[in-house]
Design a protein around this motif. Structure first.
Motif, mmCIF file in Angstrom:
data_model
loop_
_atom_site.group_PDB
_atom_site.id
_atom_site.type_symbol
_atom_site.label_atom_id
_atom_site.label_comp_id
_atom_site.label_asym_id
_atom_site.label_seq_id
_atom_site.Cartn_x
_atom_site.Cartn_y
_atom_site.Cartn_z
ATOM 1 N N VAL A 1 -6.359 13.691 10.937
ATOM 2 C CA VAL A 1 -5.385 13.046 10.068
ATOM 3 C C VAL A 1 -5.751 13.381 8.632
ATOM 4 C CG1 VAL A 1 -4.560 10.820 9.193
ATOM 5 C CG2 VAL A 1 -4.839 11.159 11.653
ATOM 6 N N TYR A 2 -4.754 13.754 7.858
ATOM 7 C CA TYR A 2 -4.947 13.936 6.428
ATOM 8 C C TYR A 2 -4.592 12.619 5.731
ATOM 9 C CZ TYR A 2 -5.117 18.939 7.385
ATOM 10 O OH TYR A 2 -5.460 20.182 7.856
ATOM 11 N N ALA A 3 -5.366 12.271 4.710
ATOM 12 C CA ALA A 3 -5.095 11.049 3.962
ATOM 13 C C ALA A 3 -5.700 11.175 2.581
ATOM 14 C CB ALA A 3 -5.667 9.831 4.684
ATOM 15 N N LEU A 4 -5.281 10.307 1.686
ATOM 16 C CA LEU A 4 -5.882 10.216 0.369
ATOM 17 C C LEU A 4 -7.023 9.201 0.444
ATOM 18 C CD1 LEU A 4 -2.606 10.082 -1.745
ATOM 19 C CD2 LEU A 4 -3.875 12.089 -0.958
ATOM 20 N N THR B 1 -5.061 5.988 1.905
ATOM 21 C CA THR B 1 -3.605 5.812 1.829
ATOM 22 C C THR B 1 -2.915 7.063 2.366
ATOM 23 O OG1 THR B 1 -3.632 6.595 -0.477
ATOM 24 C CG2 THR B 1 -3.546 4.217 -0.134
ATOM 25 N N LYS B 2 -1.617 6.901 2.675
ATOM 26 C CA LYS B 2 -0.690 7.988 3.016
ATOM 27 C C LYS B 2 -1.170 8.906 4.155
ATOM 28 C CE LYS B 2 1.711 6.639 -0.616
ATOM 29 N NZ LYS B 2 1.863 7.397 -1.858
ATOM 30 N N PRO B 3 -1.568 8.390 5.311
ATOM 31 C CA PRO B 3 -2.020 9.288 6.384
ATOM 32 C C PRO B 3 -0.895 10.170 6.915
ATOM 33 C CG PRO B 3 -1.779 7.044 7.202
ATOM 34 C CD PRO B 3 -1.602 6.982 5.717
ATOM 35 N N PRO C 1 -11.329 -2.968 1.236
ATOM 36 C CA PRO C 1 -10.720 -1.625 1.226
ATOM 37 C C PRO C 1 -9.816 -1.407 2.430
ATOM 38 C CG PRO C 1 -13.064 -1.495 0.731
ATOM 39 C CD PRO C 1 -12.794 -2.906 1.182
ATOM 40 N N TRP C 2 -8.761 -0.642 2.232
ATOM 41 C CA TRP C 2 -7.786 -0.336 3.277
ATOM 42 C C TRP C 2 -8.308 0.810 4.114
ATOM 43 C CZ3 TRP C 2 -4.202 0.856 -1.331
ATOM 44 C CH2 TRP C 2 -4.115 -0.272 -2.152
ATOM 45 N N GLN C 3 -8.605 0.529 5.365
ATOM 46 C CA GLN C 3 -9.196 1.515 6.255
ATOM 47 C C GLN C 3 -8.136 2.257 7.062
ATOM 48 O OE1 GLN C 3 -13.040 1.852 6.705
ATOM 49 N NE2 GLN C 3 -12.307 1.326 4.664
ATOM 50 N N LEU C 4 -8.397 3.525 7.339
ATOM 51 C CA LEU C 4 -7.545 4.277 8.253
ATOM 52 C C LEU C 4 -7.772 3.763 9.663
ATOM 53 C CD1 LEU C 4 -5.677 6.714 8.949
ATOM 54 C CD2 LEU C 4 -7.792 8.041 9.228
ATOM 55 N N TRP D 1 0.812 -1.219 0.000
ATOM 56 C CA TRP D 1 0.000 0.000 0.000
ATOM 57 C C TRP D 1 0.848 1.274 0.000
ATOM 58 C CZ3 TRP D 1 -2.982 -2.245 4.749
ATOM 59 C CH2 TRP D 1 -3.710 -3.372 4.330
ATOM 60 N N GLU D 2 2.166 1.144 -0.014
ATOM 61 C CA GLU D 2 3.077 2.290 -0.098
ATOM 62 C C GLU D 2 2.787 3.335 0.980
ATOM 63 O OE1 GLU D 2 2.852 3.791 -4.060
ATOM 64 O OE2 GLU D 2 3.704 2.001 -4.963
ATOM 65 N N THR D 3 2.518 2.871 2.169
ATOM 66 C CA THR D 3 2.182 3.759 3.291
ATOM 67 C C THR D 3 2.935 3.288 4.519
ATOM 68 O OG1 THR D 3 -0.016 4.251 2.412
ATOM 69 C CG2 THR D 3 0.292 4.552 4.768
ATOM 70 N N ARG D 4 3.535 4.218 5.238
ATOM 71 C CA ARG D 4 4.294 3.833 6.422
ATOM 72 C C ARG D 4 3.518 4.211 7.684
ATOM 73 N NH1 ARG D 4 9.290 4.624 6.157
ATOM 74 N NH2 ARG D 4 9.306 4.858 3.915
#
Length: 664
Positions: free
Chosen positions: A328-331, A317-319, A293-296, A265-268
């Motif tokens: 939190v900001y995320a896509l 993605t990318k929080p 789906p990938w949940q925050l 998911w290219e997210t750390r």
């Protein structure tokens, strides 16, 4: 006077013609620049980023570092190394230096961490590790680095043997795209002391660690790993934390029995400003693989309590945390778009920060609350923009050449297959005449759980410039519309999604745009798998292109990198013959295929190896259906060599032109 006036007029016309936009062509692929990894300086005044472009003399893609001030001034190239790459730029905590990964240093150099002055200058190498470093982060005090690297075979600088040793493995997953065969060596977390050069391993053992993140207070390192008797056999990634010193005891932080931050998911993991919480992504239980789906998610460091603040059945993605830790900001992916959004942690409210028909891909948030977003749209690749109350303000755009190209916009349409409403995009050819039908290319996306969206697609522009209609469909199985829509093809590839594709083709023919006698189809990866299924189901297509696909899943089992996924979704070939027969339908019934088909693959692809294209090519060649096989030497699943990218585009254009236009 009349002759002089005519000459002046001709000169004026010539100057205007030189400035007039031209159509986008295959040569323009090498002119595009891909921007990634925007990162704020500690004071929020400057952004550093990576720009990847084509190095045509050496026929390779090449990455350099750039910086730009937040006010849009002083865009400066920091590195210029035609034969080497720089990536993963990170500011030192004091803002005086930038560390980055690079393979500079010689022909056989491994990728190490290098350091350069923030304003530019000659870099120096920091690490001297025996293997290439895959990822790294600064400690908050700037005195250490944490990095990820594989167990070294030999000391740094030692010469490679004339012949490599045999590859010996006992691993359940023994192959990975971009890596090759996997032996017993693993990727571990290390700490490097900058002053002394000492390196300590923190996570030894028969497991891999990825995605390190140092807590703001400097006390802990978070990272992602899979544990258990055999980590290769499951997808249960978890976040662990450890003190940054040798011999420290690891602590498992997340406990959900499914993927917590799959590296795909290219997210750390992202620490809250007070070091008390971590924002990350969570998927479903293992059996749903990539369909859920990938949940925050947020986990509390002290209690281990995990929560989903905004369960909206869409991929995040990318929080990035806001400076006050309250949001939190995320896509967030929606149907056809991915937008930067703010998630309020108190009430779970999701508010889009960017708007319109966009595809946002990355972001960063400064310590004082400034935001930059990396994104693009139908007519433009990714650029970096400041996010302000008045809208987006462009900071870095390396694709100004597109202002001199005539491009074709996308149009959205909806259609139905039974009681299911579906969506597509249509790209009309340059110079489109209302009421006229055109040869049409149907493009199918990879994944399978992915979607076509408002993202710049250079191949579509080439097709439109050459008189083709492009139709891009998101059948069931696509992302952007939630779990149920995605899992409709679970263990049933090429069935309902193939019917959705055919219904979409019927619709654009009914619109009076697509010529029913001149239809083509094609895709890459799962797009090729679905292409094979469609042409084995329906004979209306006059040309197909199947890139990096497969259709004999008996043959792919144990050959590609997806052994876990096969057994989770299809079971084993010996225990689930019906499932494998259904998944292998295009190969087992290739006698039904009459469509001339071009098959392509990357020689070193471990994601969807050439075996898949070779078998389908051989089946069609056996029956004298017009076909061709193209193998790109040394390439993995995604092509990167500029000449191969152009070659593929030109071959695709020629194949479709030959069979849809009669061009020879």
């Amino acid at each position: 006077m009349r002759a002089w006036g005519l000459l002046v007029g001709l000169l004026a016309w010539s100057a205007h013609a030189a400035d007039a936009p031209t159509r986008f062509g295959a040569d323009d692929l090498a002119r595009l620049v891909d921007l990634t990894e925007p990162a704020f300086s500690p004071d929020g005044r400057t952004i550093v980023y990576t720009a990847t472009s084509a190095n045509l003399p050496d026929d390779q893609s090449q990455s350099d570092l750039w910086r730009v001030d937040y006010d849009g001034s002083h865009r400066v190239r920091l590195t210029k190394t035609p034969k080497f790459d720089e990536s993963r730029p990170q500011w030192s905590p004091d803002g005086k230096s930038i560390a980055f990964l690079s393979d500079r240093g010689g022909e056989d150099a491994t990728t190490q961490v290098w350091l350069m002055p923030a304003g530019g200058g000659e870099p120096k190498r920091l690490t001297k590790f025996g293997e290439s470093i895959a990822d790294f982060v600064w400690s908050p005090d700037g005195k250490r680095l944490a990095f990820i690297a594989r167990d070294p075979e030999r000391p740094f600088g030692a010469k490679k043997p004339k012949q490599p040793p045999p590859i010996v493995t006992e691993r359940y997953q023994f192959r990975e795209d971009g890596v090759g065969y996997l032996d017993q060596r693993r990727n571990h977390l290390y700490v490097f002391d900058i002053a002394t050069g000492k390196t300590d391993v923190l996570t030894p053992g028969a497991h891999d660690e990825q995605l390190p993140a140092w807590s703001p207070d400097g006390k802990l390192l978070a990272y992602v790993t899979k544990r258990g008797v055999d980590p290769d056999r499951h997808l249960n990634y978890d976040i662990y934390v450890v003190e940054p010193k040798a011999g420290a005891k690891e602590r498992q932080l997340t406990t959900f029995t499914g993927s917590d931050l799959d590296p795909y998911w290219e997210t750390r993991p992202t620490w809250s400003p007070d070091s008390k919480q971590i924002a990350y992504l969570r998927s479903g239980e293992d059996k749903w693989i990539y369909y859920a789906p990938w949940q925050l998610a947020i986990v509390d460091l002290a209690t281990g309590q995990e929560r989903i603040p905004a369960p909206i059945d869409r991929c995040f993605t990318k929080p990035r945390w806001s400076p006050d830790g309250k949001s939190v900001y995320a896509l967030v992916e929606q149907n056809f778009v991915t937008l930067l959004s703010r998630i309020d942690l108190a009430d779970g409210k999701v508010t889009a920060v960017t708007s319109g028909q966009r595809f946002d891909y990355d972001l960063d948030v400064s310590h004082d609350g400034r935001i930059v977003v990396l994104g693009g749209d139908d007519l433009h690749p990714y650029s970096i923009s400041a996010v302000e109350p008045s809208g987006l303000r462009t900071l870095a755009d390396h694709n100004e050449i597109l202002a001199k190209r005539t491009l074709a916009p996308y149009e959205h349409f909806t259609y139905r297959n039974g009681d299911v409403e579906l969506d597509g995009l249509i790209v009309k050819p340059i110079g489109y005449v209302e009421g006229r039908r055109y040869p049409t290319i149907v493009r199918l996306h990879g994944g399978p759980v992915y979607q076509f969206s408002r993202e710049f697609m250079p191949d579509w522009q080439v097709y439109a410039a050459n008189g083709f209609v492009v139709v891009a469909l998101n059948p069931r199985g696509s992302s952007g519309r939630g779990f149920d829509f995605a899992k409709a093809i679970y263990a049933d590839w090429g069935n309902v999604d193939a019917r959705d594709v055919l219904a979409g083709v019927d619709h654009v023919v009914g619109m009076g745009i697509a010529d029913p006698d001149h239809l083509g189809i094609g895709g890459w990866s799962y797009g090729a798998i679905l292409t094979n299924a469609v042409i084995a189901t329906d004979t209306r297509f006059k040309a197909a292109i199947s890139g990096a696909g497969a259709s004999n899943m008996y043959g792919m089992y144990g050959h590609d990198q997806y052994i876990r996924e096969y057994e989770l979704e299809l079971g084993t070939p010996w225990g689930n013959r019906d499932q494998y027969d259904r998944a292998s339908f295009p190969f087992l019934h290739s006698d039904r295929i009459t469509t001339p088909t071009l098959f392509q693959c990357g020689e070193a692809d471990a994601n969807v190896p050439c075996l898949g294209a070779e078998q389908m090519y051989q089946a069609l060649r056996s029956r004298n259906v017009p076909t061709q096989l193209v193998v790109y030497p040394g390439e993995s699943h995604g092509l990167t060599v500029p000449s191969y990218l152009k070659d593929r585009m030109m071959r695709n254009l020629a194949w479709y032109s030959r069979f849809l236009k009669g061009a020879q």
